[in-house]
Design an enzyme around this catalytic site. Structure first.
Site, PDB file in Angstrom:
ATOM      1  N   ASP A 109       8.141  -2.874  -6.055  1.00  8.90           N
ATOM      2  CA  ASP A 109       6.744  -2.617  -5.713  1.00  8.90           C
ATOM      3  C   ASP A 109       6.220  -1.373  -6.432  1.00  8.90           C
ATOM      4  O   ASP A 109       5.063  -1.326  -6.874  1.00  8.90           O
ATOM      5  CB  ASP A 109       6.568  -2.506  -4.181  1.00  8.90           C
ATOM      6  CG  ASP A 109       7.652  -1.677  -3.509  1.00  8.90           C
ATOM      7  OD1 ASP A 109       8.563  -1.172  -4.207  1.00  8.90           O
ATOM      8  OD2 ASP A 109       7.597  -1.524  -2.276  1.00  8.90           O
ATOM      9  N   ALA A 127       1.848   1.848  -3.548  1.00 11.81           N
ATOM     10  CA  ALA A 127       0.649   2.208  -4.317  1.00 11.81           C
ATOM     11  C   ALA A 127       0.255   3.658  -4.031  1.00 11.81           C
ATOM     12  O   ALA A 127      -0.079   4.407  -4.954  1.00 11.81           O
ATOM     13  CB  ALA A 127      -0.497   1.257  -3.987  1.00 11.81           C
ATOM     14  N   SER A 183       0.824  -1.212   0.000  1.00 11.13           N
ATOM     15  CA  SER A 183       0.000   0.000   0.000  1.00 11.13           C
ATOM     16  C   SER A 183       0.864   1.271   0.000  1.00 11.13           C
ATOM     17  O   SER A 183       0.449   2.285  -0.560  1.00 11.13           O
ATOM     18  CB  SER A 183      -0.963   0.008   1.182  1.00 11.13           C
ATOM     19  OG  SER A 183      -0.251  -0.063   2.381  1.00 11.13           O
TER      20      SER A 183
END
Ligand code: MEV
Length: 330
Positions: free
Chosen positions: A163, A122, A119
């Site tokens: 990521d 993101a 997260s």
């Protein structure tokens, strides 16, 4: 979510997915490749430009305190607070790149529990894409990667950037030294299990770093083996050879255990999945907690889901979802 913080005028909302590390964690920090797929755990950032000399940042953490944070433009990026570190860091970098000194309102939103499935990266990618769109700054995927990876380093000190690349590109990618290559899309027969939260990713990355300093030859050879395993996993994915992918997951799990990042709750999930008929299973990410996945095509699927649910938590999320996207409410 477009909330009451925004005045009239365009609001740009970007959304970016989380990630599931498939193969190659830890080695990727030392220049080896990894494979990662995006997960449908999306984080959004809504952004509006305004004329005041500050940023108003509303996140789940700030909403819990009852008020958004306000950061003067002159102090942006200087002392990152934990609740908004990734948003502040990336907003500061995009503003600098665009050579703009303007106020922004940024409101981020996401699932209440993120399972350690990316997260932070993101929210960094969604914020960067939203701010760039609001400023009229066009960033290609490489430029977006560079600015977001630098911001993640500002906020957490370390990270290969796999990521960030996953949140940008979506789908399943191979990542190596900052470069992402999209892999053909395929339905992955993987089941995710959650073992519970961990203390910090950084602690486990540093722990592997210290093990490498004490045992350079052995740990470098393990990273080389992990790199070889990534090559073979890429072939197994292309051939949809789930038996081989399961073997590779088990071998990678053994190497991660040797690197010292396995834990009893993760091991319980891994063994439970294998006993329920999975073709293989491994932890995913830095280790020390968070998630694992099992390779479980039909007919093992239902038994493996039940085994994960009774030994931790089964996490039902779509895999290989699209990367970052931006919409505008005029
Ligand atoms: C953490 O999810 C994966 C690591 O390889 C760290 C990184 O690549 O930044 C351990």
């Amino acid at each position: 979510m477009i909330d009451a913080l925004f005045a009239g005028g365009p609001v740009y909302t970007a959304s970016a997915p989380g990630k599931l590390m498939l193969f190659g964690e830890h080695g990727v920090v030392y220049g080896r490749p990894c494979l990662v797929t995006s997960v449908g755990l999306r984080v959004s950032a809504a952004v509006q430009v305004h004329a005041e000399p500050w940023l108003t940042i509303s996140t789940a953490a700030s909403r819990a305190t009852g008020a958004p944070f306000r950061v003067p433009l002159a102090q942006l990026g200087a002392a990152l607070r934990p609740e908004t570190a990734f948003v502040e860091a990336v907003a500061a970098r995009v503003l600098k790149l665009a050579e703009w000194q303007t106020g922004l309102t940024i409101s981020t939103d996401g699932p209440p529990l993120s399972y350690g499935l990316g997260s932070s990266s993101a929210v960094t990618v969604a914020t960067a894409a939203g701010v760039a769109a609001a400023l009229g700054l066009h960033l290609n995927a490489d430029e977006l990667f560079r600015v977001c990876h630098a911001a993640v380093i500002d906020a957490q000190g370390k990270g290969s950037g796999f990521d960030v690349a996953s949140a940008i590109h979506g789908g399943t990618i191979r990542f190596e030294n900052g470069r992402a290559t999209a892999l053909p899309s395929t339905i992955l027969p993987l089941m995710i299990g959650y073992s519970g939260a961990k203390v910090s990713t950084r602690r486990f990355v540093d722990g592997v770093g210290r093990l490498r300093e004490r045992n350079p030859i052995l740990v470098e050879r393990m990273f080389d083996l992990i790199a070889e395993l990534v090559e073979q996993a890429q072939q197994a994915l292309a051939q949809r050879d789930w038996v081989r992918l399961g073997d590779l997951a088990d071998i990678n799990q053994g190497l991660l255990d040797a690197l010292g990042v396995n834990t009893p709750p993760l091991a319980r999930l891994v063994f439970a999945a294998r006993e329920a008929g999975a073709l293989g299973a491994k932890l995913s990410g830095a280790g020390g907690g968070d998630c694992m996945f099992a390779v479980a095509p039909a007919p093992a699927e239902h038994a493996v889901k039940a085994a994960l649910a009774s030994n931790g938590q089964y996490v039902d999320l779509p895999l290989g979802v699209p990367g970052v996207s931006v919409t505008c409410r005029p």
